[in-house]
Each structure stands twice: as structure tokens, then as C-alpha cells.
Design a protein around this motif. Structure first.
Motif, short mmCIF file in Angstrom:
data_model
loop_
_atom_site.label_atom_id
_atom_site.label_comp_id
_atom_site.label_asym_id
_atom_site.label_seq_id
_atom_site.Cartn_x
_atom_site.Cartn_y
_atom_site.Cartn_z
N VAL B 16 145.93 12.37 38.10
CA VAL B 16 145.59 13.70 39.51
C VAL B 16 145.47 12.90 40.54
O VAL B 16 144.83 12.33 40.70
N ILE B 17 146.58 12.92 42.01
CA ILE B 17 146.01 12.88 42.58
C ILE B 17 145.96 13.76 43.84
O ILE B 17 146.20 14.34 44.01
N GLN B 18 144.37 13.39 44.51
CA GLN B 18 143.99 14.61 45.52
C GLN B 18 143.61 14.39 46.93
O GLN B 18 143.43 13.21 46.49
N ASP B 19 144.37 14.66 47.57
CA ASP B 19 143.88 14.63 48.94
C ASP B 19 141.96 14.28 49.19
O ASP B 19 141.23 15.41 48.86
N ALA B 20 141.23 13.23 49.35
CA ALA B 20 140.08 13.39 49.33
C ALA B 20 139.85 13.77 50.32
O ALA B 20 138.22 14.46 50.55
N LYS B 21 140.11 14.23 51.68
CA LYS B 21 139.84 14.90 52.48
C LYS B 21 139.77 16.75 52.59
O LYS B 21 139.16 17.72 52.56
N THR B 22 140.99 16.76 52.06
CA THR B 22 141.56 18.55 52.45
C THR B 22 141.58 18.88 50.98
O THR B 22 141.29 20.01 50.96
N LEU B 23 141.25 18.57 49.36
CA LEU B 23 141.04 17.91 48.27
C LEU B 23 142.21 18.96 47.46
O LEU B 23 142.22 19.63 46.84
N GLU B 24 143.19 18.68 48.20
CA GLU B 24 145.11 19.19 47.99
C GLU B 24 145.09 18.53 47.05
O GLU B 24 144.96 17.13 47.06
N ILE B 25 145.87 19.17 46.05
CA ILE B 25 146.26 18.36 44.78
C ILE B 25 147.75 18.10 45.73
O ILE B 25 148.76 18.56 45.79
N LEU B 26 147.94 16.37 45.13
CA LEU B 26 149.71 16.10 45.97
C LEU B 26 150.77 15.65 45.13
O LEU B 26 151.38 16.23 45.27
N MET B 27 149.91 15.53 43.89
CA MET B 27 151.24 15.07 42.85
C MET B 27 150.07 14.90 41.21
O MET B 27 149.17 14.75 41.51
N LEU B 28 151.24 15.02 40.40
CA LEU B 28 150.30 14.18 38.97
C LEU B 28 151.31 13.08 38.72
O LEU B 28 153.15 13.17 38.17
N GLY B 29 151.04 11.96 38.19
CA GLY B 29 151.74 10.39 37.84
C GLY B 29 151.35 10.68 36.59
O GLY B 29 150.60 10.76 35.77
N LYS B 57 155.42 1.41 42.92
CA LYS B 57 153.75 1.38 44.12
C LYS B 57 154.77 2.77 44.96
O LYS B 57 155.13 2.81 45.69
N LYS B 58 153.83 3.48 44.86
CA LYS B 58 153.91 4.86 45.30
C LYS B 58 153.95 4.66 46.74
O LYS B 58 153.60 3.87 47.34
N GLY B 59 155.31 4.57 47.61
CA GLY B 59 155.19 4.51 48.94
C GLY B 59 156.37 3.23 48.92
O GLY B 59 156.75 2.97 50.21
N GLU B 60 156.65 2.66 48.83
CA GLU B 60 157.03 1.62 48.19
C GLU B 60 158.42 1.71 48.76
O GLU B 60 158.56 0.97 50.12
N ILE B 61 158.98 2.50 49.48
CA ILE B 61 160.30 2.97 49.76
C ILE B 61 160.05 3.69 50.21
O ILE B 61 160.54 3.42 52.53
N SER B 62 159.47 5.06 50.33
CA SER B 62 159.58 6.15 51.63
C SER B 62 158.30 5.45 52.77
O SER B 62 158.22 6.37 53.23
N GLY B 63 157.10 5.14 52.48
CA GLY B 63 156.23 4.50 53.01
C GLY B 63 154.92 5.58 52.86
O GLY B 63 154.29 5.36 53.17
N ASN B 64 155.48 6.52 52.16
CA ASN B 64 153.85 7.57 52.32
C ASN B 64 153.56 6.65 51.11
O ASN B 64 153.12 7.51 49.87
N LYS B 65 152.20 6.42 51.10
CA LYS B 65 151.21 5.99 50.69
C LYS B 65 149.91 6.24 49.61
O LYS B 65 149.95 6.71 50.84
N LEU B 66 149.60 5.53 48.83
CA LEU B 66 148.09 6.65 48.74
C LEU B 66 147.05 5.22 48.29
O LEU B 66 147.04 4.38 47.70
N GLY B 67 145.84 5.34 50.11
CA GLY B 67 145.22 4.29 49.66
C GLY B 67 143.91 5.14 48.81
O GLY B 67 143.52 5.80 49.28
N VAL B 68 143.14 4.53 47.89
CA VAL B 68 142.42 4.79 47.31
C VAL B 68 141.09 5.16 47.49
O VAL B 68 140.53 3.97 48.08
N LYS B 69 140.33 6.27 47.27
CA LYS B 69 138.56 6.57 47.92
C LYS B 69 138.60 6.58 46.67
O LYS B 69 137.47 6.24 47.39
N ALA B 70 138.55 7.44 45.24
CA ALA B 70 137.55 7.29 44.39
C ALA B 70 138.72 7.62 43.07
O ALA B 70 139.41 8.40 43.20
#
Lengths: 105, 105
Positions: B16-29, B57-70
Motif C-alpha cells: 500500500v502506498i500512502q502519501d506521508a503528509k496527507t495520508l491519502e492512499i495513492l495506489m497498491l502495487g 521503478k515507479k515513475g521511471e517513464i512518467s516522472g512521478n516517482k515515490l520517495g520513501v519516507k517510512a
């Protein structure tokens, strides 16, 4: 069945459970077509247990039930997000509020 | 490998990928052992693509990458939650910020 990819009744869809108020992720379970239908109908979350191979209502024994507030599917219709009101104290069988209590990084 | 259930290198763990700031669920991979190791090492999220059958790698083509916070694992060590900083505008290929934009209920 509302627009989900359950081509076979035994197919399992990972389902993220999020506290509707705090937005905390509480657990991840699996749904098949039947548990999804029961969840929609009753407004409380039912999963498919992969280990026991049967439908189970979350909290049936523990009392920690999950009241459905909103349901979302993802773009590919092969994952679900359910926002819930936790009825009870915690979700995890370990006594933690969330099953995701193990910090790896 | 830090305490995750990857008994086989091809085994897949829903993540589960969650925005660390807004806590919105962004995707499931899905992760396998190798994508998990690369994610830990590089601090950006790698998945296993089930359709293309390869690491991406998520965003490799789109540029929308996911930086790991936790990173958290669940009680059974068979699911992951990653809190991220979204590098880019959105996560979903449809142009929505989150893949969970389809409201069913």
C-alpha cells in the motif's frame, strides 16, 4: 456486483482498510465476490480468509468490527479501499490498533 | 532482507502506498524480494509488474516517482505499507493523483 473484477467467484482482491477519520491504515484483507456482496449489503466488512478458506466477518469473535463509510476501487478494478469506522478498540489480533505496527524503515 | 515473508524470490507482497503528509492512499502495487531490496537501497519505490513480468521503478517513464519516507510490515509479514513523498504531480496513469478515484459507495 458493482464494476469490480471478480471474473471468478474465488478470485481474491486485496482490500485496504483505512480509518475514515484518522486516515490510518488499519489492515489489508482479501475479498472474493461473495464477501464483497455481503459487505455492500450489510455495511460491515467481510473478508475471505485464505488460511481458513472461508468467508469471515471481521470482528465476529473479537467484537472489533469495521463499519463501512466509503468504498473505492482502483483504476484497474483489481484492488479496493474501504474507509471504515472502527467499532471496538483495535483491528489487529496482537492488540495493536493497526496491523501495520512493525516499522522496517 | 529485513524480516519480510519472501520465502521465494518470485513471491509477491501487496504494498500500500500512502502519501506521508496527507495520508491519502495513492495506489497498491506488488513487491517481490528484489524490488523490496532495491526500494530499501535506493529510497525510491520499485514494484514487480505482474503484467509485464519485470521489476519497474515507479515513475521511471512518467516522472512521478515515490520517495520513501517510512516502511511498515503487517503482523503476518505478508503485506507492506510505504509512506511516500510523491515526486511529481500524480500517481495514476489516468492523471488522477490516486489510483483509488472510483467511488463505489
Amino acid at each position: 456486483m458493482k464494476k469490480m473484477n471478480f471474473p471468478r467467484s474465488d478470485l481474491l482482491i486485496p482490500t485496504v482498510i483505512q480509518d475514515a477519520k484518522t486516515l490510518e491504515i488499519l489492515m489489508l484483507g482479501y475479498m472474493n465476490r461473495r464477501s464483497f456482496n455481503k459487505t455492500l449489503k450489510e455495511g460491515q466488512v467481510y473478508f475471505w480468509s485464505r488460511s481458513r478458506r472461508k468467508i469471515w466477518k471481521k470482528g465476529e469473535i473479537s467484537g472489533n468490527k469495521l463499519g463501512v463509510k466509503a468504498i473505492f476501487s482502483d483504476c484497474d478494478k483489481d484492488a479496493l479501499l474501504i474507509k471504515v469506522k472502527l467499532i471496538g478498540k483495535n483491528v489487529c489480533h496482537t492488540g495493536n490498533k493497526s496491523c501495520f505496527y512493525r516499522k522496517i524503515l
